[in-house]
Design an enzyme around this catalytic site. Structure first.
Site, PDB file in Angstrom:
ATOM      1  N   ASP A   1       0.941  -1.321   0.861  1.00  0.00           N
ATOM      2  CA  ASP A   1       0.033  -0.128   0.007  1.00  0.00           C
ATOM      3  C   ASP A   1      -0.861  -0.958  -1.277  1.00  0.00           C
ATOM      4  O   ASP A   1      -0.183  -2.177  -1.762  1.00  0.00           O
ATOM      5  CB  ASP A   1       0.878   0.896  -0.684  1.00  0.00           C
ATOM      6  CG  ASP A   1       2.067   0.608  -1.768  1.00  0.00           C
ATOM      7  OD1 ASP A   1       2.775  -0.495  -1.542  1.00  0.00           O
ATOM      8  OD2 ASP A   1       2.196   1.130  -2.727  1.00  0.00           O
TER       9      ASP A   1
ATOM     10  N   GLU B   1       5.142   0.601  -2.719  1.00  0.00           N
ATOM     11  CA  GLU B   1       5.779  -0.148  -3.805  1.00  0.00           C
ATOM     12  C   GLU B   1       5.190  -0.095  -5.143  1.00  0.00           C
ATOM     13  O   GLU B   1       5.671   0.164  -6.075  1.00  0.00           O
ATOM     14  CB  GLU B   1       5.842  -1.783  -3.335  1.00  0.00           C
ATOM     15  CG  GLU B   1       6.497  -2.721  -4.444  1.00  0.00           C
ATOM     16  CD  GLU B   1       5.485  -3.005  -5.687  1.00  0.00           C
ATOM     17  OE1 GLU B   1       6.073  -3.750  -6.460  1.00  0.00           O
ATOM     18  OE2 GLU B   1       4.348  -2.616  -5.612  1.00  0.00           O
ATOM     19  N   GLU B   2       3.555   0.416  -5.040  1.00  0.00           N
ATOM     20  CA  GLU B   2       2.966   0.673  -6.147  1.00  0.00           C
ATOM     21  C   GLU B   2       3.235   1.970  -7.093  1.00  0.00           C
ATOM     22  O   GLU B   2       2.818   1.895  -8.213  1.00  0.00           O
ATOM     23  CB  GLU B   2       1.264   0.553  -5.823  1.00  0.00           C
ATOM     24  CG  GLU B   2       0.945  -0.924  -5.410  1.00  0.00           C
ATOM     25  CD  GLU B   2       1.035  -1.780  -6.359  1.00  0.00           C
ATOM     26  OE1 GLU B   2       1.314  -1.726  -7.761  1.00  0.00           O
ATOM     27  OE2 GLU B   2       0.553  -2.895  -6.001  1.00  0.00           O
TER      28      GLU B   2
END
Length: 414
Positions: free
Chosen positions: A83, A178-179
């Site tokens: 992502d 993850e972001e």
């Protein structure tokens, strides 16, 4: 040799697929479009010859490169996320290839006068003569962390095509979200089955990190009272003024723009207010666990003091821990850092061992039982229009992965 043209084609193929995550979504992955790259990656892993390729209902991808030696070696893993940050648009990424960078300004977008300049971004000068991949000034690039994915896939392909390089069993994993802090939330550590792993999610070439922030979020809610302003004396309570008192009572120089290295901070990243209610959203960061706890206590004490000052509960603060410094979990197994450091040295890369001023999937995974230091992926200026990555750094990171696999096997040879 790892082909530069092959790396460029693979990397640009990834970044042109929009995979921006969404912190307001409750699904995993948080956006449907992340599936576009996830499915592509799963198929690519099969194509290059990886085994046990799987993609689960939440788009977590895992695959295996079997051992090619006849003695026992620890299973190691390499992990990246696909992502991109919601801080800046990742739609319609148009990567620009700058051959033999000359050290001068790079015009990203002539029409909008967007310039990537070494006068402001001094790190550019580290890469004179190299091939840079930049944005066109209207989007982020996505090297965070599609450079990491490119490196892992390319390293596995290289090891498959060069069986004379001896290695044990290797597992790879690619994650969504993850972001927005959820990359490890549904990662199946037991299924992954590695003794330790490395996230390929750092920045500058040579970075090797096994420390990160302790992190918490804080939502500060201030309640006011609205009455007609012409008759407000002794009756109106303006929540925005109390919010200003709260903001100004925190240490002014302990904010992101005034701190570096191991210095922690309070960061006000969002506020919304009216007379009747104001909400402040903070993140709290510190590498030192004691200082981290003290920062949370400062906010709680300030809340109590303001309530006492106004003689009623006008303010409440909700603090939630997010992740912790992985150093505690890595230090007992420091040989995994030593192997990565030695791999870089053997490849004539100067290791830059430092603390991450942020978080990483590796932090959460370390606390889930998978020790997981972080290695450079090569990009700079993440999450914005000035993001770039030297192709040579991607190649070097790919070589580091191969060398770690080789050294792990050698260390365990009888």
């Amino acid at each position: 040799m790892i082909s530069k043209e092959h790396i460029i084609k693979r990397f640009t193929g990834y970044v042109t697929i929009d995979t921006e995550s969404d912190p307001n979504s409750k699904t995993t992955p948080s956006t449907e479009k992340q599936w576009d790259l996830a499915n592509k990656l799963a198929e690519e892993l099969k194509t290059i010859g990886m085994q046990d390729v799987s993609i689960d209902d939440n788009a977590y991808i895992m695959a295996t490169l079997p051992s090619n030696i006849d003695y026992d070696v620890p299973t190691i893993g390499f992990i990246s996320h696909f992502d991109t940050s919601p801080d800046f648009t990742g739609a319609n990424v148009n990567p620009q290839i700058i051959e033999a960078y000359d050290g001068k300004d790079i015009v990203l977008n002539e029409a909008e006068n967007i310039i990537l300049s070494p006068d402001y971004f001094e790190d550019l000068l580290l890469y004179k003569g190299q091939t840079l991949i930049t944005t066109d000034g209207t989007t982020l690039l996505g090297a965070d962390d599609k450079a990491g994915i490119c490196e892992i896939v390319s390293a596995m392909e290289y090891l498959i095509n060069n069986p004379e390089i001896k290695h044990g069993k290797i597992r790879v994993g690619f994650t969504p979200d993850e972001e927005i802090g959820r990359g490890a939330h549904k990662f199946d550590v037991e299924k992954f089955g590695a003794d330790w792993a490395y996230t390929m999610d750092g920045s500058q070439i040579g970075e090797l990190e096994y420390e990160n922030f302790n992190a918490a979020s804080a939502v500060v809610t201030i309640k006011g009272k609205i009455v007609h302003p012409g008759y407000a004396k002794g009756k109106m309570i303006n929540s925005m003024y109390i919010a200003t008192e709260f903001i100004n009572s925190l240490p002014r120089l302990e904010t992101p723009e005034h701190t570096e290295d191991y210095q922690g901070f309070f960061h006000l990243h969002d506020m919304e207010g009216s007379v009747e209610e104001t909400k402040l959203q903070y993140i709290i960061r510190d590498h030192d666990k004691g200082h981290f706890e003290a920062r949370k206590e400062v906010m709680e004490k300030l809340t109590n003091e303001l309530n006492s000052q106004y003689g009623m509960e006008v303010i409440s603060t909700q603090i939630k821990d997010q992740y912790f410094n992985m150093r505690e979990k890595i230090e007992p197994v420091m040989h995994i850092v030593d192997i990565a450091e030695e791999a870089m040295k053997q490849l004539d890369i100067k290791p830059l061992i430092k603390a991450i001023r942020g978080g990483t999937d590796g932090s959460q995974l370390s606390y889930m039982g998978l020790p997981c230091p972080n290695i450079f992926a090569g990009g700079h200026n993440f999450h914005g229009r000035y993001e770039y990555v030297p192709v040579e750094s991607i190649i070097k990171a790919t070589e580091v992965i191969c060398k770690i696999a080789e050294l792990t096997a050698l260390r365990n040879k009888n």
